[in-house]
Design an enzyme around this catalytic site. Sequence first.
Site, PDB file in Angstrom:
ATOM      1  N   ASP A   1      -1.041   0.058   0.179  1.00  0.00           N
ATOM      2  CA  ASP A   1      -2.206   0.728  -0.367  1.00  0.00           C
ATOM      3  C   ASP A   1      -2.846   1.496   0.802  1.00  0.00           C
ATOM      4  O   ASP A   1      -2.523   1.255   1.964  1.00  0.00           O
ATOM      5  CB  ASP A   1      -3.170  -0.312  -0.937  1.00  0.00           C
ATOM      6  CG  ASP A   1      -4.487   0.280  -1.354  1.00  0.00           C
ATOM      7  OD1 ASP A   1      -4.482   1.238  -2.146  1.00  0.00           O
ATOM      8  OD2 ASP A   1      -5.534  -0.195  -0.862  1.00  0.00           O
TER       9      ASP A   1
ATOM     10  N   ASP B   1      -6.735   3.066   0.986  1.00  0.00           N
ATOM     11  CA  ASP B   1      -8.150   2.805   1.251  1.00  0.00           C
ATOM     12  C   ASP B   1      -8.416   1.301   1.321  1.00  0.00           C
ATOM     13  O   ASP B   1      -8.105   0.558   0.390  1.00  0.00           O
ATOM     14  CB  ASP B   1      -9.008   3.436   0.166  1.00  0.00           C
ATOM     15  CG  ASP B   1      -8.851   4.951   0.136  1.00  0.00           C
ATOM     16  OD1 ASP B   1      -9.442   5.616   0.994  1.00  0.00           O
ATOM     17  OD2 ASP B   1      -8.115   5.454  -0.734  1.00  0.00           O
TER      18      ASP B   1
END
Length: 223
Positions: free
Chosen positions: A17, A19
Amino acid sequence: MPMPRGFEKPYAAFLFDMDGTILNSIRAAERVWSDWARRHGLDVATFLPKMHGSRGIDTITRLNLPGVDPEHESKLVTEAEIADVSDVVAIPGAATFLSSLPPDRWAIVTSSPLRLAHRRLEAAGLPVPRFMVTAEDVKVGKPDPQCYILGAERLGVSTQDCLVFEDVAAGITAGEAAGADVMVITATHHHKMETQHPTLSTYDEISVRISPDHRMLIVPNRG
């Protein structure tokens, strides 16, 4: 004492991922989304925890606001986020760790649109990977596993042979549902997360050992 999952077996690929996992964009994102929420009469404090980890269009759609077009509004939010990358920084150790990985063995799987992902990676001083899955690539975002399944496909591996790096519940659920192992990054967490998965506060805690057949094993750095 046995090593926790994520440490005891080698993987064909890593799926990250973005953020909250390899970079911290919380301040910038919350500035933009707070402005948006206020314009639509929402309680900011109640709303903000619900927007992390999901595509903007999914976040807005879930609210079911009368007269609001989620696609149009999410585009406005994206443009505002692209314009505001103040305070976007890399998670400690992320740049060094990513640079140690074979470029064909890792991908970013993010709920951000492609242009925003590139902008934030640049602001954080992190490399743009050879392989990415962004908001435009899936019909349904996290917690649906579609994004991680696609990430594994683009790397030519099975999700069962991947380690997913995530930071929030929606992404963790997506990784689990895809059949991957999950490592939880807690660098941006203000409160302890109860999770069955191994956790890391920074990438300075780990290194990777690459086998002759190009599989990757996470090894803890000793202090």
